[in-house]
Design an enzyme around this catalytic site. Structure first.
Site, mmCIF file in Angstrom:
data_model
loop_
_atom_site.group_PDB
_atom_site.id
_atom_site.type_symbol
_atom_site.label_atom_id
_atom_site.label_comp_id
_atom_site.label_asym_id
_atom_site.label_seq_id
_atom_site.Cartn_x
_atom_site.Cartn_y
_atom_site.Cartn_z
ATOM 1 N N ASN A 121 37.397 66.535 -40.221
ATOM 2 C CA ASN A 121 38.575 66.940 -39.465
ATOM 3 C C ASN A 121 39.788 66.302 -40.093
ATOM 4 O OD1 ASN A 121 38.977 64.277 -38.323
ATOM 5 N ND2 ASN A 121 37.300 64.736 -36.909
ATOM 6 N N SER A 123 41.687 63.893 -39.342
ATOM 7 C CA SER A 123 42.001 62.475 -39.216
ATOM 8 C C SER A 123 40.916 61.557 -39.750
ATOM 9 C CB SER A 123 42.251 62.124 -37.741
ATOM 10 O OG SER A 123 41.115 62.417 -36.964
ATOM 11 N N CYS A 124 39.656 61.950 -39.601
ATOM 12 C CA CYS A 124 38.565 61.017 -39.868
ATOM 13 C C CYS A 124 37.949 61.163 -41.250
ATOM 14 C CB CYS A 124 37.462 61.180 -38.824
ATOM 15 S SG CYS A 124 37.999 60.799 -37.162
ATOM 16 N N GLY A 125 38.098 62.302 -41.899
ATOM 17 C CA GLY A 125 37.432 62.496 -43.171
ATOM 18 C C GLY A 125 36.039 63.030 -42.986
#
Length: 289
Positions: A121, A123-125
């Site tokens: 996603n 933001s998290c990778g």
């Protein structure tokens, strides 16, 4: 043919601000899912496998796919890919969001790497890798050229140059950037995306496509922080100097030290922190501890 770049879109909003409020058009960063579908030959038969779903800013999708496959060690160069195209047999709302990557005939693909069940996603990778061993960086130590050192002045003038070059960020404030510079601090290439990881993948993919050697006295600047995965992608691409506006994580610093990558964080117009690879920084009369 790659889809048209659409990093921003208009939206009608209501803004409250003392002493009065109003309606007006605002620019928003665009976010949409991209599915990467692989086609490869094994035992003289063609197979298909859905590899990845990522939330990204549409545009430069081919660069994103190419950079991701390279950074994850699935391919060694763009010559491993026969073609990339958007899937046409999809629902109307999925048009331009399903990308097919077909490998050249005879390309030996590591199915274990494809078993990681990638999902990313903005933001998290990458999440859901099936084992800690899967995220370990197996690349060799980056070589240090004793005849090449960056001056602090060159480093300090990069932030202003990046912000002035981020067109979409100016209007939305919602996009990350990954920028490539030469040894003199001149901007060579810029990619933007809603996700930090995607921006770097797009940059790496564009360099592969353009035959730009990232290991040859190049600098990459990131607009956000440096996680382990960001450092790993940079090392896999051979990037000797990685700079960021934000901080690095402890694991990214440990990896940078192990692989001799120069890692700089908290880059501002008047200061920066060197976490590893200080031999590539030219400091006159002072020692970096």
């Amino acid at each position: 043919m790659e889809a048209t770049n659409s990093l921003v879109s208009f939206s009608k909003i209501y803004k409250y601000s003392k002493p009065e409020s109003s309606h007006f058009q605002d620019l928003l960063a665009v976010e949409a899912p991209l599915q990467i579908r692989l086609e490869f030959e094994k035992n003289k038969e063609w197979h298909k496998k859905d590899l990845l779903v990522t939330m990204r800013s549409p545009g430069n999708d081919f660069d994103l796919a190419l950079g991701f496959l390279f950074a994850e060690g699935i391919i060694e160069s763009d010559r491993d890919i026969l073609l990339m195209r958007y899937c046409q047999q999809v629902k109307p709302e999925e048009k331009g969001n399903v990308l097919i990557v077909k490998f050249v005939e005879g390309f030996e693909i590591d199915l274990k790497k494809l078993g990681r069940n990638f999902y990313t996603n903005s933001s998290c990778g990458v999440c859901g890798k099936t084992a800690i061993e899967a995220v370990k960086c197996k690349n060799h130590v980056l070589p240090i050229n004793p005849e090449w050192q960056l001056s602090p002045e060159t480093i300090l003038r990069l932030p202003e140059g990046l912000l002035s070059s981020q067109t979409a960020f100016k209007y939305t404030g919602g996009l990350h950037a990954a920028a490539l510079y030469d040894q003199y601090g001149d901007l060579l290439l810029l990619r933007e995306d809603i996700g930090r990881h995607n921006a770097l993948d797009k940059l790496i993919g564009a360099c592969l496509k353009g035959n730009i050697d990232l290991s040859n006295e190049k600098i990459v600047l990131l607009s956000g922080r440096v996680s382990y995965e960001m450092a790993q992608k940079a090392i896999n691409a051979g990037i000797p100097v990685l700079l960021a506006f934000g901080p690095p994580t402890q694991l990214s610093v440990d990896l940078a030290k192990e692989k001799q990558m120069t890692l700089i964080g908290f880059l501002k117009e008047e200061s920066f922190n060197v976490y590893s690879g200080e031999k590539r920084i030219k400091i006159v009369g002072k020692k970096i501890v």
